[in-house]
Scaffold this motif. Structure first.
Motif, PDB file in Angstrom:
ATOM      1  N   ARG A  63     -24.785   6.206 -62.383  1.00 57.02           N
ATOM      2  CA  ARG A  63     -25.852   5.883 -63.325  1.00 57.02           C
ATOM      3  C   ARG A  63     -25.382   4.882 -64.384  1.00 57.02           C
ATOM      4  NH1 ARG A  63     -30.597   8.241 -65.200  1.00 57.02           N
ATOM      5  NH2 ARG A  63     -30.875   8.654 -62.980  1.00 57.02           N
ATOM      6  N   LEU A  64     -24.143   5.072 -64.874  1.00 50.66           N
ATOM      7  CA  LEU A  64     -23.657   4.194 -65.940  1.00 50.66           C
ATOM      8  C   LEU A  64     -23.060   2.904 -65.390  1.00 50.66           C
ATOM      9  CD1 LEU A  64     -22.108   6.925 -68.257  1.00 50.66           C
ATOM     10  CD2 LEU A  64     -24.291   5.753 -68.526  1.00 50.66           C
ATOM     11  N   GLY A  65     -22.890   2.849 -64.080  1.00 48.94           N
ATOM     12  CA  GLY A  65     -22.367   1.644 -63.451  1.00 48.94           C
ATOM     13  C   GLY A  65     -20.967   1.295 -63.919  1.00 48.94           C
ATOM     14  N   CYS A  66     -20.163   2.332 -64.178  1.00 49.56           N
ATOM     15  CA  CYS A  66     -18.804   2.050 -64.668  1.00 49.56           C
ATOM     16  C   CYS A  66     -17.767   2.417 -63.601  1.00 49.56           C
ATOM     17  CB  CYS A  66     -18.554   2.822 -65.950  1.00 49.56           C
ATOM     18  SG  CYS A  66     -18.800   4.576 -65.721  1.00 49.56           S
ATOM     19  N   GLN A  67     -16.516   2.245 -63.953  1.00 48.76           N
ATOM     20  CA  GLN A  67     -15.413   2.603 -63.060  1.00 48.76           C
ATOM     21  C   GLN A  67     -15.207   4.113 -63.109  1.00 48.76           C
ATOM     22  OE1 GLN A  67     -13.583   0.626 -60.984  1.00 48.76           O
ATOM     23  NE2 GLN A  67     -15.171  -0.854 -61.571  1.00 48.76           N
ATOM     24  N   PRO A  68     -14.672   4.699 -62.041  1.00 46.23           N
ATOM     25  CA  PRO A  68     -14.329   6.127 -62.111  1.00 46.23           C
ATOM     26  C   PRO A  68     -13.410   6.378 -63.306  1.00 46.23           C
ATOM     27  CG  PRO A  68     -14.075   5.327 -59.864  1.00 46.23           C
ATOM     28  CD  PRO A  68     -14.405   4.124 -60.723  1.00 46.23           C
ATOM     29  N   PRO A  69     -13.732   7.346 -64.156  1.00 43.44           N
ATOM     30  CA  PRO A  69     -12.977   7.547 -65.388  1.00 43.44           C
ATOM     31  C   PRO A  69     -11.595   8.123 -65.120  1.00 43.44           C
ATOM     32  CG  PRO A  69     -14.578   9.293 -65.086  1.00 43.44           C
ATOM     33  CD  PRO A  69     -14.792   8.330 -63.968  1.00 43.44           C
ATOM     34  N   SER A  70     -10.641   7.776 -65.966  1.00 48.28           N
ATOM     35  CA  SER A  70      -9.329   8.394 -65.804  1.00 48.28           C
ATOM     36  C   SER A  70      -9.077   9.401 -66.920  1.00 48.28           C
ATOM     37  CB  SER A  70      -8.232   7.327 -65.775  1.00 48.28           C
ATOM     38  OG  SER A  70      -8.415   6.457 -66.860  1.00 48.28           O
ATOM     39  N   SER A  71      -9.682   9.200 -68.100  1.00 47.39           N
ATOM     40  CA  SER A  71      -9.400  10.161 -69.184  1.00 47.39           C
ATOM     41  C   SER A  71     -10.333  11.359 -69.063  1.00 47.39           C
ATOM     42  CB  SER A  71      -9.597   9.494 -70.543  1.00 47.39           C
ATOM     43  OG  SER A  71     -10.970   9.458 -70.871  1.00 47.39           O
ATOM     44  N   LEU A  72      -9.862  12.496 -69.564  1.00 47.31           N
ATOM     45  CA  LEU A  72     -10.647  13.727 -69.449  1.00 47.31           C
ATOM     46  C   LEU A  72     -11.987  13.638 -70.201  1.00 47.31           C
ATOM     47  CD1 LEU A  72     -10.739  16.535 -68.214  1.00 47.31           C
ATOM     48  CD2 LEU A  72      -9.585  17.394 -70.250  1.00 47.31           C
ATOM     49  N   PRO A  73     -12.000  13.157 -71.458  1.00 49.90           N
ATOM     50  CA  PRO A  73     -13.296  13.072 -72.149  1.00 49.90           C
ATOM     51  C   PRO A  73     -14.285  12.165 -71.417  1.00 49.90           C
ATOM     52  CG  PRO A  73     -11.505  12.738 -73.697  1.00 49.90           C
ATOM     53  CD  PRO A  73     -10.890  12.785 -72.341  1.00 49.90           C
ATOM     54  N   ASP A  74     -13.807  11.089 -70.832  1.00 47.85           N
ATOM     55  CA  ASP A  74     -14.721  10.206 -70.081  1.00 47.85           C
ATOM     56  C   ASP A  74     -15.284  10.934 -68.863  1.00 47.85           C
ATOM     57  OD1 ASP A  74     -14.323   8.266 -71.892  1.00 47.85           O
ATOM     58  OD2 ASP A  74     -13.286   6.847 -70.558  1.00 47.85           O
ATOM     59  N   LYS A  75     -14.403  11.679 -68.188  1.00 46.60           N
ATOM     60  CA  LYS A  75     -14.845  12.444 -67.019  1.00 46.60           C
ATOM     61  C   LYS A  75     -15.903  13.454 -67.431  1.00 46.60           C
ATOM     62  CE  LYS A  75     -11.444  12.887 -63.529  1.00 46.60           C
ATOM     63  NZ  LYS A  75     -10.221  13.474 -63.115  1.00 46.60           N
ATOM     64  N   GLN A  76     -15.633  14.108 -68.565  1.00 44.61           N
ATOM     65  CA  GLN A  76     -16.560  15.139 -69.032  1.00 44.61           C
ATOM     66  C   GLN A  76     -17.893  14.522 -69.435  1.00 44.61           C
ATOM     67  OE1 GLN A  76     -13.646  17.031 -71.750  1.00 44.61           O
ATOM     68  NE2 GLN A  76     -13.919  18.860 -70.475  1.00 44.61           N
ATOM     69  N   ALA A  77     -17.817  13.322 -69.999  1.00 41.52           N
ATOM     70  CA  ALA A  77     -19.043  12.614 -70.382  1.00 41.52           C
ATOM     71  C   ALA A  77     -19.840  12.229 -69.135  1.00 41.52           C
ATOM     72  CB  ALA A  77     -18.684  11.376 -71.201  1.00 41.52           C
ATOM     73  N   MET A  78     -19.128  11.717 -68.118  1.00 41.94           N
ATOM     74  CA  MET A  78     -19.802  11.348 -66.862  1.00 41.94           C
ATOM     75  C   MET A  78     -20.470  12.570 -66.244  1.00 41.94           C
ATOM     76  SD  MET A  78     -19.122   8.203 -66.478  1.00 41.94           S
ATOM     77  CE  MET A  78     -18.407   7.559 -67.965  1.00 41.94           C
ATOM     78  N   ALA A  79     -19.755  13.709 -66.294  1.00 42.96           N
ATOM     79  CA  ALA A  79     -20.310  14.934 -65.708  1.00 42.96           C
ATOM     80  C   ALA A  79     -21.577  15.339 -66.452  1.00 42.96           C
ATOM     81  CB  ALA A  79     -19.284  16.061 -65.761  1.00 42.96           C
ATOM     82  N   ALA A  80     -21.578  15.153 -67.769  1.00 46.41           N
ATOM     83  CA  ALA A  80     -22.752  15.527 -68.562  1.00 46.41           C
ATOM     84  C   ALA A  80     -23.953  14.671 -68.181  1.00 46.41           C
ATOM     85  CB  ALA A  80     -22.438  15.393 -70.055  1.00 46.41           C
ATOM     86  N   VAL A  81     -23.685  13.395 -67.908  1.00 48.23           N
ATOM     87  CA  VAL A  81     -24.769  12.505 -67.474  1.00 48.23           C
ATOM     88  C   VAL A  81     -25.199  12.881 -66.047  1.00 48.23           C
ATOM     89  CG1 VAL A  81     -25.349  10.112 -66.858  1.00 48.23           C
ATOM     90  CG2 VAL A  81     -23.998  10.582 -68.926  1.00 48.23           C
ATOM     91  N   GLY A  82     -24.197  13.090 -65.197  1.00 49.77           N
ATOM     92  CA  GLY A  82     -24.483  13.251 -63.770  1.00 49.77           C
ATOM     93  C   GLY A  82     -25.049  14.607 -63.380  1.00 49.77           C
ATOM     94  N   GLN A  83     -24.681  15.661 -64.098  1.00 44.19           N
ATOM     95  CA  GLN A  83     -25.146  17.001 -63.721  1.00 44.19           C
ATOM     96  C   GLN A  83     -26.680  17.079 -63.764  1.00 44.19           C
ATOM     97  OE1 GLN A  83     -23.492  19.492 -62.370  1.00 44.19           O
ATOM     98  NE2 GLN A  83     -25.253  20.868 -62.346  1.00 44.19           N
ATOM     99  N   GLY A  84     -27.251  16.466 -64.780  1.00 43.36           N
ATOM    100  CA  GLY A  84     -28.710  16.451 -64.892  1.00 43.36           C
ATOM    101  C   GLY A  84     -29.348  15.675 -63.746  1.00 43.36           C
ATOM    102  N   ILE A  85     -28.702  14.575 -63.377  1.00 39.58           N
ATOM    103  CA  ILE A  85     -29.232  13.779 -62.265  1.00 39.58           C
ATOM    104  C   ILE A  85     -29.205  14.597 -60.977  1.00 39.58           C
ATOM    105  CG2 ILE A  85     -28.837  11.709 -60.867  1.00 39.58           C
ATOM    106  CD1 ILE A  85     -27.592  10.430 -63.404  1.00 39.58           C
ATOM    107  N   LEU A  86     -28.063  15.264 -60.753  1.00 39.99           N
ATOM    108  CA  LEU A  86     -27.939  16.095 -59.551  1.00 39.99           C
ATOM    109  C   LEU A  86     -29.036  17.140 -59.490  1.00 39.99           C
ATOM    110  CD1 LEU A  86     -24.261  17.297 -58.989  1.00 39.99           C
ATOM    111  CD2 LEU A  86     -25.574  15.597 -57.711  1.00 39.99           C
TER     112      LEU A  86
END
Ligand code: GLU
Length: 363
Positions: free
Chosen positions: A55-78
């Motif tokens: 959704r954000l069109g970014c690179q796969p995150p490497s830091s934990l907060p970025d991953k957690q942020a992506m999950a927060a965006v993506g869980q709703g989409i799922l």
């Protein structure tokens, strides 16, 4: 029959993280069909981080907060997509996000388990993922293979099916070896299998064969068979649940019915006791009932919600053991009261039973 199905990120998203609608539609249609045929389904779905990246069109995150942020965006989409597809087939889904302490803390374990049983009783398909957004290291499963195995054990499932982009366990890595052969059945996980399994899954996934073997070890120990199969295989869930050999099937040495009940019976010393009258003893021993407060004549010991307590008859013989829904102070207050009187005494009524049948072992 209760089937836990785990689907991996690469099975429902494209490598760029966008949801693969075709795959998701096939999956939901098949699960809905198996559910309509009378089987209970719990779906463990990965893909939150992946869908967030998409959704954000970014690179796969490497830091934990970025991953957690992506999950927060993506869980709703799922969930939005699952809700959309499953509702096409008149199925109701529920989002259940878990962290590791849901399995290690007795009280949370009890509540998570009871919630799953309630959802299944209502005919709902629970869709489980790790609560990535809040999970810190000690609370993390880290991969959904482990999570799905824990869910299968907790809900005493009859089968765990792990759907992946690989169609099973091979005797060597099929990506680098054209002569690698699929192993259709496994009754023992060998050191060699573990050694061969040590490469990771795709860029957006956490698992790989290593975590799948760990999951198999867990379910086999609990007496639950597990299948690893390709999510692209037609009718894979129905076929695997009918016992057809598809992918790799991990076969436990014995189907240990009510493993948990046995664990309750054999496990650590009870933290306290509830003494019950003759009517309640009969209901437990001969009529498969839960223990209601009305049949309890006294409470001994000090225990908390989720602790294992013993049940004694009037002669003092321990007849059952189970997980208490109330702590000892509250249990003493509601002893002898009808369930509809619990609220008047405690100001709340979380459970009608002191010990639910699902959480009890007769001795
Ligand atoms: N919970 C992660 C997600 O939904 C996936 C973990 C895994 O790939 O096993 O993105």
């Amino acid at each position: 029959m209760l089937i836990v199905v785990k689907v991996g990120t690469s099975s429902i998203t494209y490598p760029n993280g966008n949801v693969n609608l075709g795959r998701m539609e096939l999956l939901t249609r098949e699960l809905a069909d198996v559910h309509s045929a009378g089987k209970e389904i719990i779906l463990t779905s990965s893909g939150a981080v992946g869908a967030g990246v998409g959704r954000l069109g970014c690179q796969p995150p490497s830091s934990l907060p970025d991953k957690q942020a992506m999950a927060a965006v993506g869980q709703g989409i799922l969930m939005h997509m699952y809700e959309k597809f499953f509702s096409e087939y008149s199925k109701t889904v529920a989002q259940v996000l878990l962290t590791r302490d849901c399995f290690s803390d007795p009280e949370r374990y009890l509540h998570s388990r009871d919630t799953l049983f309630s959802l299944l009783r209502f005919g709902v398909i629970p869709i489980i993922n790790e609560n990535d957004t809040v999970a810190v290291d000690e609370l993390k499963f880290g991969d959904n293979d482990t999570l799905s195995a824990m869910v299968a054990c907790c809900a005493e499932a009859d089968l765990l099916i792990i759907l992946s982009d690989i169609d099973g366990l091979y005797d060597s890595d099929p990506r680098g070896n054209a002569s690698a052969r699929l192993i259709p059945e496994v009754s023992e996980i060998t050191a060699e299998m573990v050694e061969n399994s040590k490469s990771k899954g795709g860029a957006l996934s956490s698992g790989g064969m290593f975590t799948k073997l760990a999951a198999a070890r867990m379910t086999m120990a609990a007496g639950i068979p597990m299948v690893i199969a390709s999510s692209a295989e037609a009718n894979v869930v129905r076929r695997a649940s009918d016992g057809e050999l598809v992918g790799t099937r991990f076969i436990p040495s014995a189907r240990r019915h009510g493993m948990r009940r046995r664990w309750l019976a054999a496990g650590s010393a009870p933290a306290g006791f509830a003494t019950v009258d003759a009517g309640a003893a009969d209901a437990l021993l001969h009529r498969g009932k839960s223990l209601l407060p009305s049949g309890v004549t006294r409470i001994d010991g000090k225990f908390g919600v989720g602790d294992v307590i013993g049940v004694r008859d009037l002669k003092g013989t321990e007849i059952a053991r189970g997980i208490s829904n109330y702590d000892s102070a509250d249990a003493a207050k509601i002893a002898g009261k009808r369930s509809d009187g619990i609220e008047a005494v405690l100001g709340r009524r979380d459970y009608d039973e002191l010990i639910h049948r699902n959480n009890m072992a007769l001795l």
